[in-house]
Design a protein around this motif. Structure first.
Motif, PDB file in Angstrom:
ATOM      1  N   TRP A   1       0.821  -1.212   0.000  1.00 52.90           N
ATOM      2  CA  TRP A   1       0.000   0.000   0.000  1.00 52.90           C
ATOM      3  C   TRP A   1       0.852   1.257   0.000  1.00 52.90           C
ATOM      4  O   TRP A   1       0.438   2.285   0.525  1.00 52.90           O
ATOM      5  N   GLY A   2       2.049   1.189  -0.527  1.00 59.49           N
ATOM      6  CA  GLY A   2       2.884   2.381  -0.616  1.00 59.49           C
ATOM      7  C   GLY A   2       3.925   2.443   0.484  1.00 59.49           C
ATOM      8  O   GLY A   2       3.901   1.673   1.447  1.00 59.49           O
ATOM      9  N   ASP A   3       4.909   3.345   0.287  1.00 60.01           N
ATOM     10  CA  ASP A   3       5.977   3.587   1.266  1.00 60.01           C
ATOM     11  C   ASP A   3       6.814   2.342   1.547  1.00 60.01           C
ATOM     12  O   ASP A   3       7.330   2.157   2.652  1.00 60.01           O
TER      13      ASP A   3
ATOM     14  N   LYS B   1      10.473   2.286  -2.165  1.00 62.24           N
ATOM     15  CA  LYS B   1      10.721   2.297  -3.615  1.00 62.24           C
ATOM     16  C   LYS B   1      11.884   3.228  -3.961  1.00 62.24           C
ATOM     17  O   LYS B   1      12.764   2.878  -4.741  1.00 62.24           O
TER      18      LYS B   1
ATOM     19  N   ASN C   1       1.313  13.306  -4.332  1.00 63.74           N
ATOM     20  CA  ASN C   1       0.843  12.452  -3.230  1.00 63.74           C
ATOM     21  C   ASN C   1       1.958  11.486  -2.813  1.00 63.74           C
ATOM     22  O   ASN C   1       1.952  10.953  -1.703  1.00 63.74           O
ATOM     23  N   ALA C   2       2.919  11.259  -3.684  1.00 64.71           N
ATOM     24  CA  ALA C   2       4.055  10.387  -3.368  1.00 64.71           C
ATOM     25  C   ALA C   2       5.008  11.098  -2.417  1.00 64.71           C
ATOM     26  O   ALA C   2       5.173  12.310  -2.481  1.00 64.71           O
ATOM     27  N   GLY C   3       5.639  10.321  -1.544  1.00 60.80           N
ATOM     28  CA  GLY C   3       6.716  10.838  -0.699  1.00 60.80           C
ATOM     29  C   GLY C   3       7.827   9.816  -0.751  1.00 60.80           C
ATOM     30  O   GLY C   3       7.677   8.714  -0.242  1.00 60.80           O
ATOM     31  N   HIS C   4       8.907  10.136  -1.447  1.00 60.73           N
ATOM     32  CA  HIS C   4       9.978   9.169  -1.705  1.00 60.73           C
ATOM     33  C   HIS C   4      11.262   9.657  -1.026  1.00 60.73           C
ATOM     34  O   HIS C   4      11.752  10.736  -1.327  1.00 60.73           O
TER      35      HIS C   4
ATOM     36  N   GLY D   1      -9.309   9.187   3.241  1.00 56.06           N
ATOM     37  CA  GLY D   1      -8.047   9.611   3.845  1.00 56.06           C
ATOM     38  C   GLY D   1      -7.044   9.953   2.750  1.00 56.06           C
ATOM     39  O   GLY D   1      -5.889   9.535   2.797  1.00 56.06           O
ATOM     40  N   THR D   2      -7.492  10.695   1.728  1.00 50.23           N
ATOM     41  CA  THR D   2      -6.576  11.058   0.638  1.00 50.23           C
ATOM     42  C   THR D   2      -5.521  12.019   1.176  1.00 50.23           C
ATOM     43  O   THR D   2      -5.652  12.546   2.288  1.00 50.23           O
ATOM     44  N   THR D   3      -4.523  12.285   0.351  1.00 50.16           N
ATOM     45  CA  THR D   3      -3.474  13.229   0.748  1.00 50.16           C
ATOM     46  C   THR D   3      -3.934  14.677   0.553  1.00 50.16           C
ATOM     47  O   THR D   3      -3.169  15.599   0.840  1.00 50.16           O
TER      48      THR D   3
ATOM     49  N   GLN E   1       2.980   5.268  -5.309  1.00 53.94           N
ATOM     50  CA  GLN E   1       1.897   4.495  -4.697  1.00 53.94           C
ATOM     51  C   GLN E   1       2.190   2.993  -4.861  1.00 53.94           C
ATOM     52  O   GLN E   1       3.342   2.625  -4.814  1.00 53.94           O
TER      53      GLN E   1
ATOM     54  N   VAL F   1      -8.356   3.724  -2.659  1.00 53.94           N
ATOM     55  CA  VAL F   1      -7.255   3.641  -3.616  1.00 53.94           C
ATOM     56  C   VAL F   1      -6.910   5.044  -4.093  1.00 53.94           C
ATOM     57  O   VAL F   1      -7.602   6.008  -3.746  1.00 53.94           O
ATOM     58  N   THR F   2      -5.881   5.151  -4.914  1.00 56.67           N
ATOM     59  CA  THR F   2      -5.590   6.418  -5.566  1.00 56.67           C
ATOM     60  C   THR F   2      -6.259   6.405  -6.946  1.00 56.67           C
ATOM     61  O   THR F   2      -6.940   5.433  -7.302  1.00 56.67           O
TER      62      THR F   2
ATOM     63  N   VAL G   1      -1.426   3.881   4.856  1.00 56.44           N
ATOM     64  CA  VAL G   1      -1.861   5.199   5.356  1.00 56.44           C
ATOM     65  C   VAL G   1      -3.254   5.447   4.820  1.00 56.44           C
ATOM     66  O   VAL G   1      -3.510   5.204   3.657  1.00 56.44           O
TER      67      VAL G   1
ATOM     68  N   ARG H   1       1.205  11.636   8.680  1.00 51.11           N
ATOM     69  CA  ARG H   1       0.260  10.743   9.367  1.00 51.11           C
ATOM     70  C   ARG H   1       0.928   9.446   9.797  1.00 51.11           C
ATOM     71  O   ARG H   1       1.819   8.932   9.107  1.00 51.11           O
TER      72      ARG H   1
HETATM   73  P1  IMO Z   1       4.250   6.602  -2.150  1.00 47.64           P
HETATM   74  O1  IMO Z   1       4.620   6.819  -3.593  1.00 47.64           O
HETATM   75  C1  IMO Z   1       1.163   5.656   0.786  1.00 47.64           C
HETATM   76  C2  IMO Z   1      -2.943   6.855  -0.208  1.00 47.64           C
HETATM   77  C3  IMO Z   1      -3.598   7.920   0.646  1.00 47.64           C
HETATM   78  C4  IMO Z   1      -5.050   7.494   0.550  1.00 47.64           C
HETATM   79  C5  IMO Z   1      -5.159   6.994  -0.892  1.00 47.64           C
HETATM   80  C6  IMO Z   1      -5.713   8.015  -1.876  1.00 47.64           C
HETATM   81  O2  IMO Z   1       5.030   7.451  -1.199  1.00 47.64           O
HETATM   82  O3  IMO Z   1       4.249   5.150  -1.804  1.00 47.64           O
HETATM   83  P2  IMO Z   1      -4.729  10.218  -3.011  1.00 47.64           P
HETATM   84  O4  IMO Z   1      -4.230  11.493  -2.401  1.00 47.64           O
HETATM   85  O5  IMO Z   1      -3.734   9.523  -3.874  1.00 47.64           O
HETATM   86  O6  IMO Z   1      -6.059  10.387  -3.694  1.00 47.64           O
HETATM   87  O7  IMO Z   1      -5.018   9.252  -1.739  1.00 47.64           O
HETATM   88  O8  IMO Z   1      -3.846   6.638  -1.281  1.00 47.64           O
HETATM   89  N1  IMO Z   1      -1.642   7.247  -0.799  1.00 47.64           N
HETATM   90  C7  IMO Z   1      -0.451   6.774  -0.385  1.00 47.64           C
HETATM   91  N2  IMO Z   1      -0.143   5.969   0.655  1.00 47.64           N
HETATM   92  N3  IMO Z   1       2.135   6.068  -0.050  1.00 47.64           N
HETATM   93  C8  IMO Z   1       1.827   6.858  -1.110  1.00 47.64           C
HETATM   94  O9  IMO Z   1       2.741   7.189  -2.052  1.00 47.64           O
HETATM   95  C9  IMO Z   1       0.498   7.284  -1.286  1.00 47.64           C
HETATM   96  N4  IMO Z   1      -0.132   8.063  -2.193  1.00 47.64           N
HETATM   97  C10 IMO Z   1      -1.426   8.017  -1.892  1.00 47.64           C
HETATM   98  O10 IMO Z   1      -3.127   7.873   1.974  1.00 47.64           O
HETATM   99  O11 IMO Z   1      -5.278   6.384   1.387  1.00 47.64           O
END
Ligand code: IMO
Ligand code: GDP
Ligand code: MG
Length: 429
Positions: free
Chosen positions: A11-13, A16, A38-41, A126-128, A222, A236-237, A271, A301
């Motif tokens: 689910w991200g983070d 990567k 929305n990504a945090g790398h 819980g979007t960003t 993501q 989802v995103t 998240v 968060r």
């Molecule tokens: P990286 O690239 C973790 C989650 C948000 C929310 C859902 C939708 O760092 O892995 P959005 O703003 O995209 O419409 O939010 O997706 N989300 C992430 N969770 N890592 C991310 O990016 C994320 N990008 C979006 O928390 O649940």
């Protein structure tokens, strides 16, 4: 082997960016293909920590060309803020190319993101709150404004005005503040002028690079289970982080993608809201969050923690055609007496095959675990497989066996070189 794709398998983070930074040494182009800020790398080099949102993680190498592909949604304020911060630290971004076909994010997208979350009430995702969903919605509705439009400033200003007025109707009807049309036109005219030199036909650029024998890396943001189609919808995103999205969002056809690396933590985090079968509550979960520093790079968060889930990872292998896994943050499990690996799901008492295709099924999953003895020693200094304690090797072998693709990279710390290259002889089917 021209094109490598890196995708999140959870689910991200997953780490990567760290793996991309590592692989970038052997690539001359690193391109983002979907998502936005929305990504945090995070990349850690010695004492230096770089938190990237839009700029591809290869930017730290002077001979790598960073590319923002056609599938990305671009927030110009964040982009230039990131460029300024990197350049202030001596990282040049002058090589950056931004696809003329990428779509731009505007202030009304952020306002609409917040409005949609409010309207969902208890069901909020819980979007960003970065405006990602509304920007992709405009793209799908064929109302979006592409980066290439900045090359004609007069037409660009007209597009902004038209879109601002249209979206202000929606905002006003919902009783929330509208955007100041003139101020947005003025501000984005200036930002557009600054963007112009970076705008490029990235599809031609990427194909030319491949044709010249250069190695191209496609950087996913993501993850598989946040994918609009393959994730836990609606939590989802709004883009396709899966490998199919890498083709669509870069313009490199599927036959060019030959190494597809899925990134997974040695546990799982998420998240925002949505189902999470192996979620841990209480003391064990708090320990994972504390030791793994599981707080969002973008929003700060707390990430929800849980055990590694091989049912998810098997599904990630299928939908992405993963050829290998990178297993990150194994060191975070160092102090646990025992660790668990989810190997199967039961629903209503029965064994469940495959990955549930409905959220009501996911909510009823009882995970089946294999428990592994912990190694209770630090992995921080390990750099070779034979330096890993037996219990840690058993953990990696169990994941490989359950998921069915080889683990090639193991993360034992945040720092660039804190990895073990692993080769058990297993090959992807
Ligand atoms: P990286 O690239 C973790 C989650 C948000 C929310 C859902 C939708 O760092 O892995 P959005 O703003 O995209 O419409 O939010 O997706 N989300 C992430 N969770 N890592 C991310 O990016 C994320 N990008 C979006 O928390 O649940
Ligand atoms: P991404 O969004 O997938 O690029 O991952 P993030 O950068 O958001 O989150 C991963 C976090 O874990 C970052 O703070 C990394 O510095 C850190 N990290 C990555 N790999 C490892 C690892 O193997 N061990 C440890 N301890 N930290 C890691
Ligand atoms: Mg992240």
């Amino acid at each position: 082997m021209p094109v490598t794709v890196v995708v999140g398998a959870q689910w991200g983070d997953e780490g990567k960016a760290k793996v991309i930074d590592l692989l970038a040494r052997d690539h001359s182009v690193v391109a983002r293909y979907q998502g936005g800020h929305n990504a945090g790398h995070t990349v850690v080099v010695g004492q230096e920590k770089y938190a990237l949102q839009l700029i591809p993680s290869g930017v730290l190498y002077p001979d790598v060309t960073p590319v923002i592909g056609n599938g990305v949604v671009v927030d110009l304020v964040t982009l230039f803020d990131e460029i300024d911060r990197l350049e202030a630290r001596g990282v040049s971004c002058s090589r950056l190319k931004v696809s003329s076909q990428s779509h731009l994010i505007f202030p009304w997208h952020q306002a609409l993101d917040a409005l949609a979350e409010d309207q969902r009430g208890e069901g909020r995702i819980g979007t960003t709150l970065k405006g990602i969903g509304p920007a992709y919605a405009d793209k799908a509705n064929r109302n979006g404004i592409r980066a290439g439009e900045v090359l004609d400033p007069v037409a660009f200003a007209e597009s902004i005005r038209r879109q601002a007025l249209a979206h202000n109707h929606t905002l006003a009807a919902a009783g929330v503040p509208t955007v100041d049309v003139d101020a947005v036109v003025d501000r984005y005219t200036v930002l557009g002028r600054r963007l112009a030199p970076y705008v490029a036909n990235t599809i031609d650029f990427l194909h030319d690079a491949v044709a010249a024998g250069e190695h191209v890396l496609l950087e996913g943001a993501q993850a598989t289970f946040l994918d609009l189609d393959h994730g836990t919808y609606p939590y989802v995103t709004s883009s396709n982080p899966t490998a199919g999205g890498a083709s669509a969002g870069s313009g490199l056809g599927p036959r060019l993608l030959d190494r597809i690396v899925g990134i997974t933590k040695a546990y799982t985090t998420r998240v925002g809201a949505g189902p999470f079968p192996t979620e841990l509550y209480g003391e064990l979960g708090d320990r994972l969050v504390d030791i793994g520093q599981e707080f969002g790079t973008v929003t700060g968060r707390r990430r929800r923690p849980g055990w590694i889930d091989c049912v998810m990872l098997r599904h990630a292998v299928r939908v992405n055609s993963l050829t290998e896994l990178a297993l990150t943050k194994l060191d975070v499990l160092d102090t646990f007496d025992e660790v668990k690996i989810c190997t199967g799901y039961r629903i209503d008492g029965d064994e469940y095959q495959g990955y549930p295709d409905r959220i009501d099924l996911l909510d009823r999953v009882e995970p089946v675990y294999e428990t592994i003895e912990g190694w209770t020693t630090s992995l921080a200094e390990c750099r070779r497989p034979d330096e890993l304690p037996l219990a840690a090797r058993r953990f990696v072998e169990t994941v490989e066996r359950e998921v069915g693709v080889p683990v090639r990279i193991i993360g034992v710390g945040a720092e660039r070189d804190a990895v073990v290259e692993w080769d058990s002889g297993l090959v992807a089917p």
